[in-house]
Design a protein around this motif. Structure first.
Motif, PDB file in Angstrom:
ATOM      1  N   ARG A 158       0.807  -1.135  -0.072  1.00 36.21           N
ATOM      2  CA  ARG A 158      -0.195   0.038   0.172  1.00 36.21           C
ATOM      3  C   ARG A 158       0.902   1.297  -0.005  1.00 36.21           C
ATOM      4  O   ARG A 158       1.808   1.260   1.089  1.00 36.21           O
ATOM      5  CB  ARG A 158      -1.089  -0.038   1.223  1.00 36.21           C
ATOM      6  CG  ARG A 158      -1.789  -1.271   1.149  1.00 36.21           C
ATOM      7  CD  ARG A 158      -2.615  -1.438   2.268  1.00 36.21           C
ATOM      8  NE  ARG A 158      -3.465  -0.444   3.017  1.00 36.21           N
ATOM      9  CZ  ARG A 158      -2.934   0.407   4.005  1.00 36.21           C
ATOM     10  NH1 ARG A 158      -1.769  -0.023   4.673  1.00 36.21           N
ATOM     11  NH2 ARG A 158      -3.659   1.494   4.455  1.00 36.21           N
ATOM     12  N   VAL A 159       0.588   2.258  -0.880  1.00 34.47           N
ATOM     13  CA  VAL A 159       1.610   3.243  -1.328  1.00 34.47           C
ATOM     14  C   VAL A 159       1.050   4.625  -1.294  1.00 34.47           C
ATOM     15  O   VAL A 159      -0.122   4.628  -1.817  1.00 34.47           O
ATOM     16  CB  VAL A 159       2.344   3.106  -2.807  1.00 34.47           C
ATOM     17  CG1 VAL A 159       3.048   3.999  -2.888  1.00 34.47           C
ATOM     18  CG2 VAL A 159       2.964   1.748  -2.602  1.00 34.47           C
ATOM     19  N   GLU A 165       1.002  10.862 -11.335  1.00 36.61           N
ATOM     20  CA  GLU A 165       0.455  10.007 -12.079  1.00 36.61           C
ATOM     21  C   GLU A 165       1.378   9.019 -12.444  1.00 36.61           C
ATOM     22  O   GLU A 165       0.996   7.737 -12.842  1.00 36.61           O
ATOM     23  CB  GLU A 165      -0.114  10.802 -13.179  1.00 36.61           C
ATOM     24  CG  GLU A 165      -1.572  11.454 -12.968  1.00 36.61           C
ATOM     25  CD  GLU A 165      -1.897  12.377 -13.877  1.00 36.61           C
ATOM     26  OE1 GLU A 165      -1.407  12.459 -15.101  1.00 36.61           O
ATOM     27  OE2 GLU A 165      -3.035  12.923 -13.907  1.00 36.61           O
ATOM     28  N   VAL A 166       2.633   9.327 -12.978  1.00 38.94           N
ATOM     29  CA  VAL A 166       3.716   8.332 -13.296  1.00 38.94           C
ATOM     30  C   VAL A 166       3.893   7.436 -12.293  1.00 38.94           C
ATOM     31  O   VAL A 166       3.712   6.186 -12.283  1.00 38.94           O
ATOM     32  CB  VAL A 166       4.929   8.998 -13.661  1.00 38.94           C
ATOM     33  CG1 VAL A 166       6.043   8.072 -13.810  1.00 38.94           C
ATOM     34  CG2 VAL A 166       4.769   9.947 -15.046  1.00 38.94           C
ATOM     35  N   GLU A 212       0.669   0.549  -9.573  1.00 49.67           N
ATOM     36  CA  GLU A 212      -0.314  -0.171 -10.305  1.00 49.67           C
ATOM     37  C   GLU A 212       0.101  -1.388 -11.025  1.00 49.67           C
ATOM     38  O   GLU A 212      -0.519  -2.623 -10.927  1.00 49.67           O
ATOM     39  CB  GLU A 212      -1.613   0.525 -10.737  1.00 49.67           C
ATOM     40  CG  GLU A 212      -2.276   1.538  -9.905  1.00 49.67           C
ATOM     41  CD  GLU A 212      -2.944   1.065  -8.702  1.00 49.67           C
ATOM     42  OE1 GLU A 212      -3.514   0.009  -9.068  1.00 49.67           O
ATOM     43  OE2 GLU A 212      -3.177   2.054  -7.834  1.00 49.67           O
ATOM     44  N   LEU A 213       0.855  -0.977 -12.107  1.00 48.77           N
ATOM     45  CA  LEU A 213       1.375  -1.972 -13.025  1.00 48.77           C
ATOM     46  C   LEU A 213       2.122  -3.159 -12.143  1.00 48.77           C
ATOM     47  O   LEU A 213       2.278  -4.149 -12.739  1.00 48.77           O
ATOM     48  CB  LEU A 213       2.125  -1.527 -14.059  1.00 48.77           C
ATOM     49  CG  LEU A 213       1.281  -0.360 -14.928  1.00 48.77           C
ATOM     50  CD1 LEU A 213       2.516   0.203 -16.064  1.00 48.77           C
ATOM     51  CD2 LEU A 213       0.463  -1.485 -15.831  1.00 48.77           C
ATOM     52  N   THR A 214       2.882  -2.890 -11.209  1.00 52.59           N
ATOM     53  CA  THR A 214       3.482  -3.854 -10.494  1.00 52.59           C
ATOM     54  C   THR A 214       2.812  -4.572  -9.315  1.00 52.59           C
ATOM     55  O   THR A 214       3.411  -5.312  -8.466  1.00 52.59           O
ATOM     56  CB  THR A 214       5.002  -2.982  -9.890  1.00 52.59           C
ATOM     57  OG1 THR A 214       4.538  -1.981  -8.919  1.00 52.59           O
ATOM     58  CG2 THR A 214       6.010  -2.528 -11.071  1.00 52.59           C
ATOM     59  N   GLY A 215       1.578  -4.278  -9.437  1.00 55.65           N
ATOM     60  CA  GLY A 215       0.643  -5.149  -8.420  1.00 55.65           C
ATOM     61  C   GLY A 215       0.558  -4.486  -7.114  1.00 55.65           C
ATOM     62  O   GLY A 215       0.072  -4.887  -6.059  1.00 55.65           O
TER      63      GLY A 215
END
Length: 122
Positions: A6-7, A18-19, A25-28
């Protein structure tokens, strides 16, 4: 299978948040909060108790160094990764003195961000 982290991401530059959010999100991993100044950083940290919080150093209202100090006073073991374009000795010493978990210097590579989370996996 590694556990999703959780970040919280805090930067006054919306493009950077946004980056970072896309990378996580892409790394799960799960982005539980995004803020744009140091006060947001402290509030989001206290509300969500994330596994990691990424904070820009130079921000309005309350800067990242003040936010780092406040977060560490509340939770000394918090994993706070500071993001900065300022690689001056004074800034680095101040961040180390306040026990920042890691420092990412701008411009950064996407791998730098992914490696930080993997490096500090519990």
């Amino acid at each position: 299978m590694k556990k999703s982290k959780r970040v919280v991401i805090v930067d006054d530059n919306i493009d950077i948040t946004e980056v970072f959010a896309d990378i996580f999100e892409l790394t799960g991993n799960k982005v539980v909060g995004i803020g744009h100044d140091g006060r947001d950083a402290l509030e989001l940290f206290l509300k969500h108790k994330p596994d990691f919080i990424f904070i820009d150093v130079m921000m309005p209202v309350m800067n990242g160094i003040e936010a780092l100090k406040a977060i560490k006073e509340n939770e000394p073991n918090a994993k706070v990764i500071m993001v900065t374009a300022d690689n001056s000795t004074n800034t680095i010493k101040e961040l180390e003195k306040l026990n920042a978990t890691a420092i990412i210097f701008k411009p950064f590579k996407i791998e730098d961000i992914i490696n930080i989370i993997e490096k500090f996996e519990d």
